[in-house]
Design an enzyme around this catalytic site. Structure first.
Site, PDB file in Angstrom:
ATOM      1  N   GLY A   1      -8.927   6.732  -6.179  1.00  0.00           N
ATOM      2  CA  GLY A   1      -7.741   7.019  -5.099  1.00  0.00           C
ATOM      3  C   GLY A   1      -8.124   5.701  -4.223  1.00  0.00           C
TER       4      GLY A   1
ATOM      5  N   GLU B   1      -6.267   3.091  -5.799  1.00  0.00           N
ATOM      6  CA  GLU B   1      -4.874   3.105  -5.788  1.00  0.00           C
ATOM      7  C   GLU B   1      -4.484   2.597  -4.501  1.00  0.00           C
ATOM      8  OE1 GLU B   1      -0.727   4.614  -6.371  1.00  0.00           O
ATOM      9  OE2 GLU B   1      -2.830   4.456  -7.688  1.00  0.00           O
TER      10      GLU B   1
END
Length: 245
Positions: free
Chosen positions: A108, A111
């Site tokens: 993440g 991301e």
């Protein structure tokens, strides 16, 4: 800011958002998600802010994703305060975003870095997608952004085999705009922010919105389309002054 693990400040027209949990490699908790969302919403509202730098505290990591040691994702806020659109509604930032990345940038965290318009990386940066390697996969945004930001074969190597991407290779594949020693990373990010801030804020906001909207279309359709943000900017730019005659 409602969470000590998120620092939100500004210098003139440039806002700074900092993940401040270095002992946990800046892994993001639910409380951090809510504080990040507050920061993005304030940045969107405040027209005096024209550019944002996102960074992580410490030398070891920009961010390694969500903190899975406790409950996470129960706030209804998408990961990264909504910026990624994973696990909650997508929150579109209307100002240019620069990510300053050092050390581990995984899952993440990767991301979140890919949500930035410009990435400045320290030579220590390592990008990776460990989800399939550890047997964890959900409706994961990283697979979709990675294949758009990198050559498909490189992204698939990261997704399917857990291959990591060095800072040097990230530059070579066009993911990173600038590669500098770790000690110079924030200074380099500030230089990029100053360059962005020297341009027209309204034109930048309109250009960012139109660029990403156009990426969702075929090239002929993107070229033939009109973009409300550009129309609004041009209308304001050419509108006669109230005192004109």
């Amino acid at each position: 800011m409602s969470c000590a693990d998120i620092e939100f400040s500004r210098e003139g027209q440039i806002a700074q958002v900092r993940l401040n949990r270095p002992s946990k490699l800046n892994a993001i908790t639910d409380q951090m998600e809510q504080a990040l969302q507050e920061a993005w919403l304030e940045i969107n509202r405040d027209d005096s802010i024209v550019c944002v730098i996102l960074s992580g505290a410490g030398d070891r990591a920009f961010c390694v994703g969500a903190d899975i040691s406790g409950a996470h994702g129960e706030t209804g806020v998408g990961f990264g305060g909504g910026l990624t659109g994973i696990g909650g509604p997508l929150l579109a930032l209307n100002k240019p975003l620069i990510a300053a990345v050092q050390g581990y940038c995984l899952g993440g965290g990767f991301e979140l870095a890919m949500c930035a318009d410009i990435i400045v990386a320290a030579d220590s940066a390592v990008f990776g997608l460990p989800e399939t390697n550890i047997g964890v996969i959900d409706h994961c945004g990283v697979v979709h952004r990675a294949v758009r930001r990198l050559p498909v074969s490189i992204a698939m190597g990261m997704i399917l085999a857990g291959e990591r991407l060095s800072a040097t290779d990230a530059v070579r594949h066009g993911l990173v705009n600038d590669l500098v020693p770790c000690s110079e990373m924030l200074e380099a990010a500030s230089r990029w922010a100053e360059r962005v801030a020297s341009c027209s804020p309204g034109a930048n906001r309109a250009a960012k919105a139109a660029t990403y909207r156009g990426l969702e279309m075929s090239l002929p359709l993107a070229l033939a389309s009109r973009y409300p943000e550009i129309d609004a900017f041009n209308s304001e730019r050419i509108a006669p002054s109230s005192s004109g005659g």
